[in-house]
Design a protein around this motif. Structure first.
Motif, mmCIF file in Angstrom:
data_model
loop_
_atom_site.group_PDB
_atom_site.id
_atom_site.type_symbol
_atom_site.label_atom_id
_atom_site.label_comp_id
_atom_site.label_asym_id
_atom_site.label_seq_id
_atom_site.Cartn_x
_atom_site.Cartn_y
_atom_site.Cartn_z
ATOM 1 N N ALA A 67 1.009 -1.237 0.192
ATOM 2 C CA ALA A 67 0.100 0.223 0.180
ATOM 3 C C ALA A 67 0.729 1.301 -0.106
ATOM 4 N N PHE A 68 2.130 1.237 0.792
ATOM 5 C CA PHE A 68 2.879 2.254 0.760
ATOM 6 C C PHE A 68 3.460 2.642 -0.492
ATOM 7 N N VAL A 69 3.953 1.492 -1.198
ATOM 8 C CA VAL A 69 4.665 1.638 -2.564
ATOM 9 C C VAL A 69 3.658 2.339 -3.489
ATOM 10 N N ALA A 70 2.389 1.869 -3.466
ATOM 11 C CA ALA A 70 1.183 2.341 -4.299
ATOM 12 C C ALA A 70 0.874 3.736 -4.044
ATOM 13 N N ALA A 71 0.930 4.196 -2.805
ATOM 14 C CA ALA A 71 0.861 5.592 -2.473
ATOM 15 C C ALA A 71 1.931 6.433 -3.054
ATOM 16 N N TYR A 72 3.152 5.874 -2.825
ATOM 17 C CA TYR A 72 4.373 6.781 -3.205
ATOM 18 C C TYR A 72 4.106 7.014 -4.753
ATOM 19 N N ASN A 73 4.274 5.900 -5.553
ATOM 20 C CA ASN A 73 4.069 6.135 -6.906
ATOM 21 C C ASN A 73 3.169 6.838 -7.538
ATOM 22 N N TYR A 74 1.942 6.582 -6.823
ATOM 23 C CA TYR A 74 0.588 7.441 -7.211
ATOM 24 C C TYR A 74 1.128 8.981 -7.078
ATOM 25 N N TYR A 75 1.584 9.155 -5.953
ATOM 26 C CA TYR A 75 1.798 10.881 -5.715
ATOM 27 C C TYR A 75 3.018 11.230 -6.749
ATOM 28 N N LEU A 76 3.914 10.336 -6.965
ATOM 29 C CA LEU A 76 5.074 10.768 -8.047
ATOM 30 C C LEU A 76 4.735 10.917 -9.329
ATOM 31 N N VAL A 77 3.848 10.037 -9.777
ATOM 32 C CA VAL A 77 2.942 10.427 -11.145
ATOM 33 C C VAL A 77 2.045 11.298 -11.225
ATOM 34 N N TYR A 78 1.318 11.654 -10.170
ATOM 35 C CA TYR A 78 0.038 12.621 -10.099
ATOM 36 C C TYR A 78 0.720 13.764 -10.008
ATOM 37 N N SER A 79 1.823 14.152 -9.108
ATOM 38 C CA SER A 79 2.320 15.534 -8.908
ATOM 39 C C SER A 79 3.170 15.821 -9.923
ATOM 40 N N ASP A 80 3.811 14.922 -10.841
ATOM 41 C CA ASP A 80 4.657 15.533 -11.618
ATOM 42 C C ASP A 80 4.188 16.372 -12.612
#
Length: 349
Positions: free
Chosen positions: A313-326
């Motif tokens: 879940a943490f990995v998913a949240a981090y990568n979501y944040y990464l792509v979304y905020s890019d």
């Protein structure tokens, strides 16, 4: 090379013209905060650089960018030890030197701490910045790379700060081994996607990577040569410059939707990953999108107990944040963006 030196000298001249023509209440720090701004002895002056119009144009463009903030500077982050390498001119120039700018450490030692310097021409075109422009190598500035990173002359200086600011390999290892549960979020993360290395990756997965934009570099798209013959310094993606940026590889393009349905694909993946990650965390209502709420918040907007968050879940949240905020719509690295989201989603299923 001649053009590079022309722009470098023009920028330095602009710096001194600006300093002479304007007054400022921001004082350059004293004592250990007096980074040298000498150009070095290897700088040669071309015969045709004395164009006041070019100097004024570059200065005007730079003044409107976030890099040129004079309030704080850069929202006061330049006064914090952990932030100053990328939020103040002297912090950046002295970051890896024997004389780093450390405002909090100075204050604790009883020394008077003055405001850090804002970012200006000297920040990028002297010292460590100039070295990266010349070599294309970042030494110790990219946390997810062990040692030097050969990013290329068109990219090294940009990615030295715009890289997510997190050691994602170490973060994953801490979660996987049970040694810790770091909750750092990706910060100014364009380079994390662009490089194809800065997301949180599962060691048993091979992630896809788009190399086309890496060949062009950050400068190729964000600093195209203008019709007047100088390199743009507003760093935005202006539709008026599309032929000089996207058009250098993608012929006959008139807008930034070069990848067809890429944005739609990513939006769908982001939504699916968000819902799957939230469903995997007891009490979670959303992925937290700030440093105070990441990785998850409940229905009241309060942070969810980190003990309830699984590694996946943490990995998913981090990568979501990464792509979304890019905010590039995946353009910085289409294949890597999709790969990060898809692999994160599959691990939750």
């Amino acid at each position: 090379m001649k053009k590079f030196w022309s722009i470098a000298v023009i920028l330095i001249v602009a710096l001194f013209l600006t300093a002479c023509s304007e007054t400022t209440t921001t004082e350059a720090p004293q004592e250990n905060n007096n980074a040298s701004t000498s150009l070095g002895t290897n700088l040669t002056t071309p015969e045709d650089i004395s164009s006041i119009a070019v100097i004024e144009a570059i200065s005007a463009e730079w003044a409107l960018t976030g890099h040129a903030s004079t309030d704080g500077p850069l929202n006061s982050a330049g006064t914090r030890d952990g932030c100053q390498p990328c939020h103040s001119g002297n912090g950046f120039l002295q970051h890896l030197s024997d004389n780093p700018y450390t405002p909090q450490a100075d204050e604790e030692a009883g020394e008077e701490v003055e405001l850090p310097m804002t970012m200006d021409c000297a920040t990028c075109h002297t010292g460590a910045g100039q070295e990266m422009l010349l070599t294309g190598v970042t030494e110790g500035y990219v946390p997810f790379v062990d040692g030097a990173y050969e990013a290329g002359k068109e990219t090294a200086l940009c990615i030295s700060c715009h890289n997510g600011r997190r050691d994602t390999v170490d973060m994953y290892e801490q979660w996987a081994s049970g040694e810790g549960q770091p909750t750092d979020y990706p910060h100014y993360d364009a380079g994390a996607l662009y490089s194809g290395m800065g997301g949180i990756e599962y060691p048993d997965v091979e992630y896809a990577n788009s190399v086309g934009h890496q060949l062009l570099g950050c400068v190729g798209c964000h600093m195209p040569e203008t019709e007047e013959g100088y390199v743009s310094h507003n760093f935005s993606m202006d539709i008026a410059d599309i032929e000089a940026s996207c058009g250098s590889c993608h012929s006959n393009t008139s807008d930034f939707s070069v990848g067809g349905n890429l944005q739609a694909e990513l939006d769908e993946l982001l939504e699916e990953l968000h819902d799957a990650a939230v469903a995997a965390v007891d009490g979670a209502a959303a992925i937290g999108m700030s440093r105070l709420t990441f990785p998850f918040v409940d229905a009241a907007g309060e942070p969810v107990d980190i003990e309830k968050v699984s590694k996946e879940a943490f990995v998913a949240a981090y990568n979501y944040y990464l792509v979304y905020s890019d905010k590039s719509g995946g353009a910085h690295n289409p294949k890597y963006a999709k790969s990060l989201l898809q692999e994160s989603l599959w691990k939750l299923q």
